[in-house]
Design an enzyme around this catalytic site. Structure first.
Site, PDB file in Angstrom:
ATOM      1  N   TYR A 279      16.526 -18.941 -40.749  1.00  0.00           N
ATOM      2  CA  TYR A 279      15.270 -19.331 -41.321  1.00  0.00           C
ATOM      3  C   TYR A 279      14.183 -18.511 -41.170  1.00  0.00           C
ATOM      4  O   TYR A 279      14.255 -17.581 -40.221  1.00  0.00           O
ATOM      5  CB  TYR A 279      14.818 -20.737 -40.842  1.00  0.00           C
ATOM      6  CG  TYR A 279      14.334 -20.698 -39.277  1.00  0.00           C
ATOM      7  CD1 TYR A 279      13.247 -20.440 -39.154  1.00  0.00           C
ATOM      8  CD2 TYR A 279      15.387 -20.906 -38.199  1.00  0.00           C
ATOM      9  CE1 TYR A 279      12.855 -20.460 -37.674  1.00  0.00           C
ATOM     10  CE2 TYR A 279      14.863 -20.682 -36.922  1.00  0.00           C
ATOM     11  CZ  TYR A 279      13.331 -20.792 -36.813  1.00  0.00           C
ATOM     12  OH  TYR A 279      13.094 -20.574 -35.366  1.00  0.00           O
ATOM     13  N   CYS A 280      13.107 -18.551 -42.066  1.00  0.00           N
ATOM     14  CA  CYS A 280      12.082 -17.710 -41.905  1.00  0.00           C
ATOM     15  C   CYS A 280      10.884 -18.660 -42.682  1.00  0.00           C
ATOM     16  O   CYS A 280      10.927 -19.873 -43.058  1.00  0.00           O
ATOM     17  CB  CYS A 280      12.066 -16.238 -42.655  1.00  0.00           C
ATOM     18  SG  CYS A 280      12.819 -16.459 -44.403  1.00  0.00           S
ATOM     19  N   THR A 281       9.768 -17.983 -42.767  1.00  0.00           N
ATOM     20  CA  THR A 281       8.614 -18.914 -43.151  1.00  0.00           C
ATOM     21  C   THR A 281       8.651 -19.340 -44.553  1.00  0.00           C
ATOM     22  O   THR A 281       8.564 -20.466 -44.840  1.00  0.00           O
ATOM     23  CB  THR A 281       7.285 -17.925 -43.098  1.00  0.00           C
ATOM     24  OG1 THR A 281       7.101 -17.368 -41.834  1.00  0.00           O
ATOM     25  CG2 THR A 281       6.013 -18.760 -43.513  1.00  0.00           C
ATOM     26  N   CYS A 286      15.102 -14.447 -45.100  1.00  0.00           N
ATOM     27  CA  CYS A 286      16.424 -14.848 -44.768  1.00  0.00           C
ATOM     28  C   CYS A 286      17.234 -14.287 -46.094  1.00  0.00           C
ATOM     29  O   CYS A 286      18.494 -13.821 -45.765  1.00  0.00           O
ATOM     30  CB  CYS A 286      16.196 -16.225 -45.018  1.00  0.00           C
ATOM     31  SG  CYS A 286      15.375 -16.783 -43.614  1.00  0.00           S
ATOM     32  N   VAL A 308      10.604 -22.467 -43.697  1.00  0.00           N
ATOM     33  CA  VAL A 308       9.941 -23.624 -42.890  1.00  0.00           C
ATOM     34  C   VAL A 308       8.791 -24.211 -43.580  1.00  0.00           C
ATOM     35  O   VAL A 308       8.842 -25.485 -43.468  1.00  0.00           O
ATOM     36  CB  VAL A 308       9.271 -22.803 -41.742  1.00  0.00           C
ATOM     37  CG1 VAL A 308       8.708 -23.752 -40.587  1.00  0.00           C
ATOM     38  CG2 VAL A 308      10.543 -22.006 -40.851  1.00  0.00           C
TER      39      VAL A 308
END
Length: 385
Positions: A279-281, A286, A308
């Site tokens: 996961y990433c922002t 990703c 996220v």
């Protein structure tokens, strides 16, 4: 009749000065790049000039235009828009020119980063809601971008970016060695995207056991935070290990060959059996890194679709600890910004379980606010808690 209280660069009959114009305005007109104002009582006198040519430096909304069309309040509410999309663009420079022409033609008030290349687009920008969505709607009319997933969050203090950077960029995100060699246009070479609800189900299931425990020999599930360490410091999914890097371009999970390090969650794992949840922002980091891991032989790769921000909008703070770091002037956003159903009780969120979370970088005590500061020393400019 309107009042003008602005600083102008004054020119007339060869004279130059800076002055504060404070008087009722009778007429106002534009001539090329100059603004010509006629005051009820002249404030300046030049021997060979009957009018003042004032080069405009900054206009307050109360000064110009003299009349404004009525608009709804929503037209002036500022938002921040984020999206990316991998698609082949044959002539990216021509695409950049096309986007720039549209923004100029429509007079859209947009600041931020709009990057395009042969592999697609990556955009983060701020602007009045109407202007921001005008650009999105125009882009979606192009079949190549019709299905982009757009993330929107409010900005209470106007623009969150100082200027607009619209240009061709060889790499949509910065990574050591670039991205041109990665098969990003082939979905099979990227991780399988999980919807926010699917992601939540997986986390609730695997967090019943401690993923970081030393006696967890199988390590069938690995939760991988593909962000920077300082982002993790103010918010992360429960069970995720803190990244050891402070710049995505230096990320090296699963790439170490000579030695096994405790900072690499992918060291010494079975590449065919391990299930890696990334996961990433917003999702792009990703996707990029999953294609790198795919080249390294990792088979079971999963990403959080939309990142996220998309998760918080749909699932709220479930399994999430703290705030979300964002790469604009806001720096930190609580889950309630995205999730309208959040309550005071929900915002308390689970405990991180990691002693490094939310601690002052200097004294190691718990911070009073989950938001970074920038070091005032310009030679440093460190983001710190």
């Amino acid at each position: 009749m309107r009042w003008c209280s602005q600083v102008f660069s004054v020119s007339g009959s060869g004279a130059h000065a800076h002055a504060l114009a404070l008087a009722p305005i009778v007429t106002a007109s534009f001539s090329n790049t100059s603004l010509v104002l006629q005051f009820q009582k002249p404030l300046f006198k030049f021997s060979n000039s009957s009018s003042l040519a004032l080069t405009h430096r900054k206009l307050l909304p109360s000064a110009l235009p003299l009349t404004q069309p009525s608009s709804s309040r929503e037209d002036f509410d500022f938002v921040v828009v984020n999206f990316y999309h991998f698609v082949f663009i044959q002539d990216p420079q021509a695409e950049v020119d096309k986007h720039r022409s549209f923004l100029q033609l429509e007079g859209l008030d947009i600041n931020g980063r709009l990057y395009l290349n042969e592999q697609g687009i990556n955009a983060q920008y701020s602007g009045p809601s109407k202007d921001a969505m005008t650009y999105v709607n125009w882009l979606r009319k192009d079949n190549r971008f019709s299905d982009i997933l757009v993330q929107i969050s409010p900005s209470e203090k106007g623009h969150t970016f100082p200027t607009l950077k619209l240009r061709y960029k060889p790499s949509l995100v910065q990574f050591e060695g670039g991205m041109s060699h990665l098969s990003l246009l082939d979905p099979s070479m990227r991780a399988i995207p999980l919807s926010p609800s699917e992601w939540r189900d997986r986390l609730e299931s695997i967090n019943k056991t401690d993923l970081t425990a030393k006696d967890n020999s199988n390590r069938n599930y690995i939760l991988l935070d593909v962000r920077n360490g300082y982002e993790w410091d103010i918010g992360h999914f429960r069970g995720a290990q803190r990244p050891s890097v402070d710049c995505f371009r230096n990320t090296s999970f699963g790439l170490s060959r000579e030695e096994i390090t405790a900072s690499d969650p992918l060291s010494n794992v079975d590449k065919e059996k391990a299930n890696i949840l990334m996961y990433c922002t917003g999702g792009i980091r990703c996707d990029v890194y999953s294609s790198i891991l795919r080249q390294q032989g990792f088979q079971n790769l999963y990403t959080l679709k939309g990142g996220v921000s998309h998760y918080l909008k749909n699932e709220g703070p479930a399994e999430w600890v703290g705030n979300l770091f964002v790469f604009d002037s806001r720096l930190s956003l609580p889950p309630s910004i995205y999730y309208t159903g959040a309550t005071t009780e929900a915002e308390s969120t689970p405990v991180s379980g990691d002693d490094n979370f939310a601690k002052c970088y200097v004294c190691s005590l718990e911070v009073s606010e989950l938001r970074h500061r920038n070091c005032a020393n310009l030679d440093c400019n460190l983001l710190f808690l």
